[in-house]
Scaffold this motif. Sequence first.
Motif, short mmCIF file in Angstrom:
data_model
loop_
_atom_site.label_atom_id
_atom_site.label_comp_id
_atom_site.label_asym_id
_atom_site.label_seq_id
_atom_site.Cartn_x
_atom_site.Cartn_y
_atom_site.Cartn_z
N ARG A 252 -0.68 4.26 8.50
CA ARG A 252 -1.52 3.50 7.56
C ARG A 252 -0.66 2.53 6.77
O ARG A 252 -1.16 1.63 6.12
CB ARG A 252 -2.27 4.47 6.62
CG ARG A 252 -3.41 5.20 7.34
CD ARG A 252 -3.95 6.29 6.49
NE ARG A 252 -2.87 7.21 6.09
CZ ARG A 252 -3.02 8.27 5.31
NH1 ARG A 252 -4.20 8.57 4.84
NH2 ARG A 252 -1.99 9.04 5.01
N GLU A 253 0.66 2.76 6.81
CA GLU A 253 1.62 1.82 6.21
C GLU A 253 2.44 1.23 7.34
O GLU A 253 3.63 1.51 7.47
CB GLU A 253 2.57 2.56 5.26
CG GLU A 253 1.93 3.25 4.10
CD GLU A 253 1.65 2.27 2.97
OE1 GLU A 253 2.01 1.08 3.12
OE2 GLU A 253 1.07 2.70 1.97
N PRO A 254 1.83 0.38 8.18
CA PRO A 254 2.54 -0.02 9.41
C PRO A 254 3.85 -0.74 9.14
O PRO A 254 4.82 -0.53 9.87
CB PRO A 254 1.54 -0.93 10.13
CG PRO A 254 0.50 -1.28 9.14
CD PRO A 254 0.48 -0.20 8.11
N LEU A 255 3.93 -1.55 8.08
CA LEU A 255 5.17 -2.31 7.90
C LEU A 255 6.35 -1.40 7.57
O LEU A 255 7.47 -1.65 8.02
CB LEU A 255 4.99 -3.37 6.80
CG LEU A 255 4.10 -4.54 7.22
CD1 LEU A 255 3.88 -5.49 6.05
CD2 LEU A 255 4.72 -5.30 8.40
N ALA A 256 6.08 -0.32 6.86
CA ALA A 256 7.17 0.61 6.53
C ALA A 256 7.73 1.25 7.80
O ALA A 256 8.95 1.29 8.00
CB ALA A 256 6.66 1.69 5.57
N VAL A 257 6.84 1.70 8.67
CA VAL A 257 7.35 2.37 9.88
C VAL A 257 7.94 1.35 10.86
O VAL A 257 8.92 1.63 11.56
CB VAL A 257 6.28 3.26 10.55
CG1 VAL A 257 5.89 4.41 9.63
CG2 VAL A 257 5.07 2.50 11.01
N LEU A 258 7.36 0.15 10.90
CA LEU A 258 7.93 -0.89 11.79
C LEU A 258 9.32 -1.29 11.32
O LEU A 258 10.24 -1.47 12.14
CB LEU A 258 7.01 -2.12 11.83
CG LEU A 258 5.74 -1.98 12.69
CD1 LEU A 258 4.79 -3.15 12.46
CD2 LEU A 258 6.09 -1.87 14.18
N ASN A 259 9.50 -1.42 10.00
CA ASN A 259 10.83 -1.79 9.49
C ASN A 259 11.87 -0.73 9.84
O ASN A 259 13.00 -1.05 10.21
CB ASN A 259 10.78 -1.99 7.97
CG ASN A 259 10.29 -3.39 7.61
OD1 ASN A 259 10.63 -4.38 8.27
ND2 ASN A 259 9.46 -3.47 6.58
#
Length: 293
Positions: A252-259
Amino acid sequence: MPSSYIGRFAPSPTGPLHAGSLVAALASWLDARANHGRWLVRIEDVDAPRCVPGADRLILQQLADCGLSPDEPPLWQSRRNAQYQQALDGLFERGLAYPCACSRSDIEAGLQRLGRPKSRHGELVYPGTCRERLRGMAARSWRLRTDHQAVDWSDRRLGPQTQNVELDIGDFVLKRADGLFAYQLAVVVDDGAQGITHIVRGEDLADNTARQILLQRRLSLPTPRYLHTPLVPGLNGEKLSKQNGARALDTREPLAVLNAAAAVLGLQVSATRVSDWLAQAVIHWTARWGIGR
Ligand code: GLU
């Protein structure tokens, strides 16, 4: 110009995506995009007892949350037993695969008789006990007949690799004693059937590559290009896996996991929208890893 590149992400649905599997998913997606290729998702659920019901849907949802959508509907390996059996039958007819009646203790006893070390990384090296046995015995499993030629291949990250499969592994299992097809056979048949040209996956799988190349050759399938990505270290420095408590990713926090996944791949991306983030990441990927021709 249309590209002939076809890549894939091939998760086993033994649980939701974790930090390590997202690295492989992201890297394979980025490489496909950098090459203007297609990116497929294959659900590797041949090992049914290890699969968790619903994990496949969850993985696909997590990928979608991260903006990673396959270019074709996913393929489920559990629906492809007929294709695997056909490949095995063909190998058997050509004398390249054979039934094996050995239990684990038979293999241990065989190794002892030959004065060979019992195991390599905890795995028994199959000494070929059933190779020349006459037909008609009760098969427990089916094995590929290996030979003494080393398999040489080159990984885009790890460089030149070589393995003598016969000495290191022995004739390996294609269909298990419990009747399930082995990962090695399913992955090679499917990569061939889907026309996969480039495989980008975690380094924990690098050790399977020589076996898979050997099997591709036996089945007259082309060998893809390989890139094995760095692993996410687990808590005690060992490889992160579902077995040692890798947590399901909160996408649900895609940018955190993508980073976090990008950092493992040596990429630094900053954007506030997933689509912008991915577009930037493709550029960084090409600069860092090339395009793998
Ligand atoms: N299904 C395998 C896994 O999740 C990956 C297979 C592959 O990429 O070749 O470990």
